[in-house]
Design an enzyme around this catalytic site. Structure first.
Site, PDB file in Angstrom:
ATOM      1  N   ASP A  43      10.375   1.173  -2.238  1.00 12.57           N
ATOM      2  CA  ASP A  43       9.762   1.476  -0.942  1.00 12.57           C
ATOM      3  C   ASP A  43      10.118   2.907  -0.537  1.00 12.57           C
ATOM      4  O   ASP A  43      11.293   3.227  -0.342  1.00 12.57           O
ATOM      5  CB  ASP A  43      10.280   0.483   0.098  1.00 12.57           C
ATOM      6  CG  ASP A  43       9.477   0.476   1.389  1.00 12.57           C
ATOM      7  OD1 ASP A  43       8.793   1.479   1.668  1.00 12.57           O
ATOM      8  OD2 ASP A  43       9.527  -0.524   2.118  1.00 12.57           O
ATOM      9  N   ASP A  44       9.104   3.762  -0.425  1.00 12.03           N
ATOM     10  CA  ASP A  44       9.271   5.161  -0.004  1.00 12.03           C
ATOM     11  C   ASP A  44       9.947   6.042  -1.052  1.00 12.03           C
ATOM     12  O   ASP A  44      10.430   7.132  -0.730  1.00 12.03           O
ATOM     13  CB  ASP A  44      10.060   5.267   1.303  1.00 12.03           C
ATOM     14  CG  ASP A  44       9.265   4.847   2.520  1.00 12.03           C
ATOM     15  OD1 ASP A  44       8.099   4.436   2.360  1.00 12.03           O
ATOM     16  OD2 ASP A  44       9.805   4.922   3.646  1.00 12.03           O
TER      17      ASP A  44
ATOM     18  N   HIS B 204       4.956  -7.705   3.971  1.00 14.06           N
ATOM     19  CA  HIS B 204       4.344  -6.749   4.909  1.00 14.06           C
ATOM     20  C   HIS B 204       2.822  -6.841   5.013  1.00 14.06           C
ATOM     21  O   HIS B 204       2.168  -5.892   5.433  1.00 14.06           O
ATOM     22  CB  HIS B 204       4.753  -5.319   4.542  1.00 14.06           C
ATOM     23  CG  HIS B 204       4.999  -4.441   5.736  1.00 14.06           C
ATOM     24  ND1 HIS B 204       5.668  -4.857   6.852  1.00 14.06           N
ATOM     25  CD2 HIS B 204       4.658  -3.155   5.982  1.00 14.06           C
ATOM     26  CE1 HIS B 204       5.745  -3.878   7.729  1.00 14.06           C
ATOM     27  NE2 HIS B 204       5.127  -2.831   7.232  1.00 14.06           N
TER      28      HIS B 204
ATOM     29  N   CYS C 152       2.832   1.996   3.449  1.00 20.30           N
ATOM     30  CA  CYS C 152       3.121   0.815   2.636  1.00 20.30           C
ATOM     31  C   CYS C 152       2.139  -0.342   2.745  1.00 20.30           C
ATOM     32  O   CYS C 152       1.742  -0.903   1.724  1.00 20.30           O
ATOM     33  CB  CYS C 152       4.528   0.329   2.911  1.00 20.30           C
ATOM     34  SG  CYS C 152       4.820  -0.227   4.584  1.00 20.30           S
TER      35      CYS C 152
ATOM     36  N   ASP D  46       5.726   2.349  -3.440  1.00 21.35           N
ATOM     37  CA  ASP D  46       4.550   1.980  -2.644  1.00 21.35           C
ATOM     38  C   ASP D  46       3.790   3.182  -2.093  1.00 21.35           C
ATOM     39  O   ASP D  46       2.596   3.094  -1.802  1.00 21.35           O
ATOM     40  CB  ASP D  46       4.934   1.026  -1.504  1.00 21.35           C
ATOM     41  CG  ASP D  46       5.898   1.639  -0.501  1.00 21.35           C
ATOM     42  OD1 ASP D  46       6.550   2.654  -0.810  1.00 21.35           O
ATOM     43  OD2 ASP D  46       6.003   1.087   0.619  1.00 21.35           O
ATOM     44  N   ASN D  47       4.472   4.313  -1.914  1.00 17.63           N
ATOM     45  CA  ASN D  47       3.817   5.534  -1.422  1.00 17.63           C
ATOM     46  C   ASN D  47       4.727   6.714  -1.709  1.00 17.63           C
ATOM     47  O   ASN D  47       5.797   6.554  -2.304  1.00 17.63           O
ATOM     48  CB  ASN D  47       3.513   5.431   0.081  1.00 17.63           C
ATOM     49  CG  ASN D  47       4.669   4.943   0.926  1.00 17.63           C
ATOM     50  OD1 ASN D  47       4.607   3.847   1.488  1.00 17.63           O
ATOM     51  ND2 ASN D  47       5.742   5.704   1.003  1.00 17.63           N
TER      52      ASN D  47
END
Length: 490
Positions: free
Chosen positions: A50-51, A157, A89, A289-290
Site C-alpha cells: 500500500d503506497d 477497502h 487505492c 496499489d498506487n
C-alpha cells in the site's frame, strides 16, 4: 484428493469392470495419479503493498531501502517495468477484483466527492461509488468455480458491511484490517498478542491459510496496509536504518523499516513454499496499489520533505503523472517463467484478472473484462505484443491542502513511448515522450500537433466506448468555500 482419484478411477472401471486391462488401469491411476493427466492447477499468491513507490525496492533502483526477498522474487521471475495502477487505492482494488476500469465500475477515488473542497473549481466531479457493485463477480468468485480455496487477509477497502465484506465476495477465509500498524482492529474481531505489528499479524494469517490448504489449489490475496500512513514500524527495524546515509531522496528510517517488514513478509511466504515443497507450482505476484507518497515538493504542492521520492518519475500518489500510477509488478513461477525477465510494454490493473483466470483455467465472469491476460508474455516474452495503448480516466479532484491539488480531472492515453494527458477543466493537452523524458518535464503537444491530435481522438473514442462519465460545469462556483478536508496522505 485421494477420494477424488478413487472416484475418477471407478468411473473408468465402470465402463468394463470385468476386463483385466481396465482393472490394471484402475490400480495404475490410483497410485500414479500424475501420469496421463495435466499438471495440477497452480496455487496463486498475490501480495499487494500500500503506497509503495516505484523506486522503493532494491530491484527497482533504491540504494537505501532493503528488500532482499522481493529482489529474490524479481531475480527468479519477470519484472514489469511499465505497469500502471490507479492514482489512489480504492479504484485500484476495485479494478483488480473486478477486471474493469474505474470508468466502468464508478469507483474512481477514495470516499465521496466532498472529501476535498472543489467549490471554487470550474467543474463538479462525477459522483463516486465506494463499494464494489454486487453485480460484479470478483476474481475470487471465479477461481472458486475452478476448485480453488480462497483467502484474503489485509486491506479490502471496497465495501465494509456484510454483503460487501470479502467473505461475501468469493473468499472462504477473510480478515479485513487497516487504519494503523499497532493496536489495530480487525473484521471479524480477532485476538492477537499485545504490541504485535500488523504486517506480522497478516503474514501469520496468510501462512496459516497456506498450511491448511496446500494440498489443493489455493488463491491467497495478501493486501498489506504497509507502507501507508501512519508511518509506524518495529523499533528494531527503525534502529537498523537510523544511521544509514540518505540516497536519492530515500532517507526516512521509519519508512524504510515499514518496507523491510513487507519484504520480511514476502520472505516468510517464500520460505514456507519451499518447506512445503509447493514452490514450483505456486505463482507469486507482488505489486503496489498506487504510486509512492513523494514528489510533491518538486510539484510545489507541499513544503518540507517528502516521506519518499519517486525520481525519476514525476509527482506521486494522487497524480496521473507517472509517479502516481506507475508501480512495481513482479511475478514468479519456477520452471514456467524465465528468471530475470524484463517486460517493458505498458500494462495495467485490469490485466491481472484475466491473467489469473488463465493461470487457473477458470471461467470468465458474465460481466465485461477490460484487460487482457499477460500469461503468454510471462511464459514467452518474445511473443509479439498485440496492444498499443492503455487508458485512464479520473473525473474528480484530489487535494493536498488548501487550494493545492495533486490532480484535477484528467484522462490519459499511453501508446508506445507517447503519453497524452487531457486536463478536463480547460481541455489543455500535455504530450510526453517517455522514452526520452520519463520525468515528464517537457510538454511536446505544440511541437507535435499531429501526434497529439491522433492520441486525443483515440482517447475520446475510448471514453465513449467505455461510457466514461465526465465532470460537469460547477454552477455553484461563486458560492462560499467549504472547509477543506485533510488529504489521505498527503
Amino acid at each position: 484428493m485421494l477420494q477424488a482419484r478413487i472416484n475418477s478411477c471407478f468411473a473408468i472401471a465402470s465402463l468394463s469392470w470385468n476386463g483385466l486391462l481396465t482393472q490394471c488401469l484402475f490400480i495404475f491411476f490410483l497410485f500414479y495419479p500424475s501420469v496421463g493427466r495435466a499438471q495440477d492447477p497452480p496455487n496463486i499468491i498475490f501480495v499487494l503493498a500500500d503506497d509503495l513507490g516505484y523506486t522503493d525496492l532494491g530491484c527497482f533502483g533504491s540504494r537505501y531501502y532493503e528488500t532482499p526477498n522481493i529482489d529474490r522474487l524479481a531475480a527468479e521471475g519477470i519484472v514489469f517495468t511499465n505497469h500502471h495502477h490507479c492514482q489512489n487505492c480504492t479504484p485500484t482494488r476495485a479494478a483488480l477484483m473486478s477486471g474493469q476500469h474505474p470508468a466502468r465500475t464508478g469507483i474512481y477515488t477514495v470516499g465521496g466527492i466532498d472529501r476535498f473542497d472543489w467549490s471554487d473549481r470550474p467543474l463538479r466531479p462525477v459522483d463516486n461509488l465506494t463499494r464494489l457493485p454486487l453485480s460484479l463477480s470478483t476474481i475470487a468468485d471465479q477461481l472458486k468455480k475452478s476448485g480453488y480455496k480462497t483467502g484474503m487477509f489485509g486491506k479490502w477497502h471496497i465495501g465494509t458491511n456484510e454483503k460487501y465484506h470479502p467473505k461475501s465476495r468469493g473468499f472462504d477465509e477473510a480478515i479485513e484490517v487497516s487504519g494503523r500498524h499497532f493496536d489495530f482492529e480487525t473484521d471479524p474481531k480477532i485476538e492477537y498478542p499485545n504490541g504485535q505489528y500488523l504486517a506480522d499479524f497478516l503474514t501469520e494469517k496468510a501462512l496459516g491459510f497456506i498450511e491448511r490448504n496446500h494440498r489443493e489449489p489455493f488463491f491467497l490475496y495478501l493486501p498489506h496496509f504497509g507502507v501507508h500512513s501512519p508511518h509506524q514500524a518495529k523499533p528494531e527495524w527503525i534502529e537498523h536504518f537510523r544511521d544509514k546515509p540518505p540516497v536519492d531522496g530515500h532517507q526516512n528510517p521509519t519508512y524504510a523499516a515499514m518496507i523491510a517488514s513487507v519484504d520480511e513478509s514476502v520472505g516468510r511466504i517464500l520460505e514456507q513454499l519451499d518447506t512445503l515443497g509447493i514452490a514450483d507450482n505456486t505463482i507469486v505476484l507482488f505489486a503496489s496499489d498506487n504510486g509512492g507518497v513523494g514528489g510533491y515538493v518538486r510539484e510545489g504542492i507541499k513544503q518540507g520533505g517528502d516521506i519518499t521520492d519517486n525520481t525519476p518519475l514525476r509527482s506521486g500518489k494522487g497524480s496521473l503523472y507517472e509517479g502516481g500510477t506507475r508501480v512495481p509488478l513482479i511475478a514468479r513461477w519456477p520452471k514456467k517463467i524465465t528468471p530475470k525477465t524484463i517486460f517493458a510494454e505498458p500494462t495495467l490493473h485490469v490485466d491481472l484478472y484475466p491473467t489469473l483466470l488463465e493461470f487457473a483455467n477458470a471461467p470468465k465472469p458474465e460481466h465485461v473484462l477490460d484487460g487482457q491476460s499477460l500469461v503468454p508474455w510471462m511464459i514467452d516474452p518474445t511473443v509479439q505484443w498485440n496492444r498499443d495503448a492503455i487508458f485512464q480516466h479520473f473525473p474528480g479532484y484530489l487535494g493536498a491542502g488548501p487550494n493545492k491539488w495533486r490532480t484535477t480531472p484528467v484522462s490519459t492515453i499511453l501508446a508506445g513511448n507517447w503519453k497524452l494527458m487531457e486536463f478536463l477543466e480547460d481541455s489543455h493537452l500535455e504530450l510526453y515522450n517517455l522514452s526520452e523524458d520519463i520525468g515528464e518535464t517537457k510538454n511536446l503537444a505544440e511541437e507535435n500537433p499531429s501526434v497529439a491530435k491522433s492520441l486525443h481522438d483515440r482517447l475520446i473514442v475510448w471514453r465513449n466506448e467505455i461510457g466514461a462519465k465526465m465532470p460537469t460545469k460547477n454552477d455553484q462556483r461563486k458560492g462560499p468555500r467549504r472547509k477543506t478536508s485533510q488529504p489521505e496522505n498527503p
